[in-house]
Design a protein around this motif. Structure first.
Motif, short mmCIF file in Angstrom:
data_model
loop_
_atom_site.label_atom_id
_atom_site.label_comp_id
_atom_site.label_asym_id
_atom_site.label_seq_id
_atom_site.Cartn_x
_atom_site.Cartn_y
_atom_site.Cartn_z
N ILE A 39 52.22 40.67 39.84
CA ILE A 39 51.82 40.85 38.44
C ILE A 39 50.44 41.51 38.44
O ILE A 39 49.47 40.94 38.93
CB ILE A 39 51.76 39.50 37.70
CG1 ILE A 39 53.13 38.84 37.73
CG2 ILE A 39 51.28 39.71 36.27
CD1 ILE A 39 53.13 37.43 37.17
N ALA A 40 50.38 42.72 37.93
CA ALA A 40 49.12 43.46 37.79
C ALA A 40 48.85 43.57 36.29
O ALA A 40 49.57 44.24 35.58
CB ALA A 40 49.24 44.84 38.43
N THR A 41 47.81 42.88 35.83
CA THR A 41 47.59 42.78 34.40
C THR A 41 46.13 42.51 34.08
O THR A 41 45.30 42.38 34.98
CB THR A 41 48.49 41.68 33.80
OG1 THR A 41 48.39 41.71 32.39
CG2 THR A 41 48.11 40.31 34.32
N HIS A 42 45.86 42.37 32.81
CA HIS A 42 44.52 42.03 32.35
C HIS A 42 44.35 40.52 32.41
O HIS A 42 45.20 39.78 31.93
CB HIS A 42 44.33 42.53 30.91
CG HIS A 42 43.00 42.22 30.34
ND1 HIS A 42 41.85 42.86 30.76
CD2 HIS A 42 42.62 41.34 29.39
CE1 HIS A 42 40.83 42.39 30.08
NE2 HIS A 42 41.26 41.46 29.24
N GLY A 43 43.29 40.07 33.02
CA GLY A 43 43.01 38.64 33.09
C GLY A 43 41.83 38.29 32.20
O GLY A 43 40.91 39.08 32.02
N VAL A 44 41.87 37.11 31.65
CA VAL A 44 40.78 36.61 30.80
C VAL A 44 40.29 35.30 31.40
O VAL A 44 41.07 34.37 31.59
CB VAL A 44 41.25 36.37 29.36
CG1 VAL A 44 40.14 35.77 28.53
CG2 VAL A 44 41.74 37.66 28.74
N TYR A 45 39.00 35.25 31.73
CA TYR A 45 38.42 34.02 32.27
C TYR A 45 37.62 33.33 31.18
O TYR A 45 36.75 33.93 30.55
CB TYR A 45 37.50 34.33 33.46
CG TYR A 45 36.79 33.10 33.95
CD1 TYR A 45 37.49 32.09 34.58
CD2 TYR A 45 35.42 32.95 33.77
CE1 TYR A 45 36.85 30.94 35.02
CE2 TYR A 45 34.78 31.81 34.21
CZ TYR A 45 35.49 30.81 34.83
OH TYR A 45 34.86 29.68 35.26
N ARG A 46 37.93 32.07 30.94
CA ARG A 46 37.22 31.26 29.94
C ARG A 46 36.27 30.32 30.65
O ARG A 46 36.69 29.29 31.18
CB ARG A 46 38.22 30.45 29.12
CG ARG A 46 39.10 31.24 28.18
CD ARG A 46 38.47 31.43 26.83
NE ARG A 46 37.99 30.19 26.25
CZ ARG A 46 38.68 29.43 25.40
NH1 ARG A 46 39.89 29.80 25.01
NH2 ARG A 46 38.16 28.32 24.92
#
Length: 92
Positions: A39-46
């Motif tokens: 899975i190559a995607t945009h990640g969001v770190y909270r």
């Protein structure tokens, strides 16, 4: 998309889904029967609550709670995304 296409070109009989075709419902349906999943995607770190960090798919975001609920029987799952490795390591 370039990364996904490059990985796909290296694999025998790949199934490539990009953009709006790469949905969470498809991951839930096909994931348990997939041997290798990239899975190559945009990640969001909270930083305020890392468990609400997640990845973006074609139909929205999946957070860690969503991902932990999935039963992926793959031999290998590779997750490549921006904003990964953003946790703080150090003395407090």
């Amino acid at each position: 998309m370039e990364e996904a296409q490059s990985v796909s070109a290296l694999l025998p009989q790949p199934t490539l889904r990009v953009g709006s075709e790469a949905t969470s419902s498809l991951l839930r349906e096909k994931g348990p029967r997939t041997g290798l999943l990239h899975i190559a995607t945009h990640g969001v770190y909270r930083q305020d609550n890392p468990m609400f960090s997640g990845i973006r798919l074609g139909d929205g975001y999946l957070n860690l709670f969503d991902l932990y609920q999935m039963r992926l029987n793959a031999n290998l799952v590779a997750l490549s995304g921006c904003a990964t490795g953003m946790s703080f390591v150090g003395r407090r």
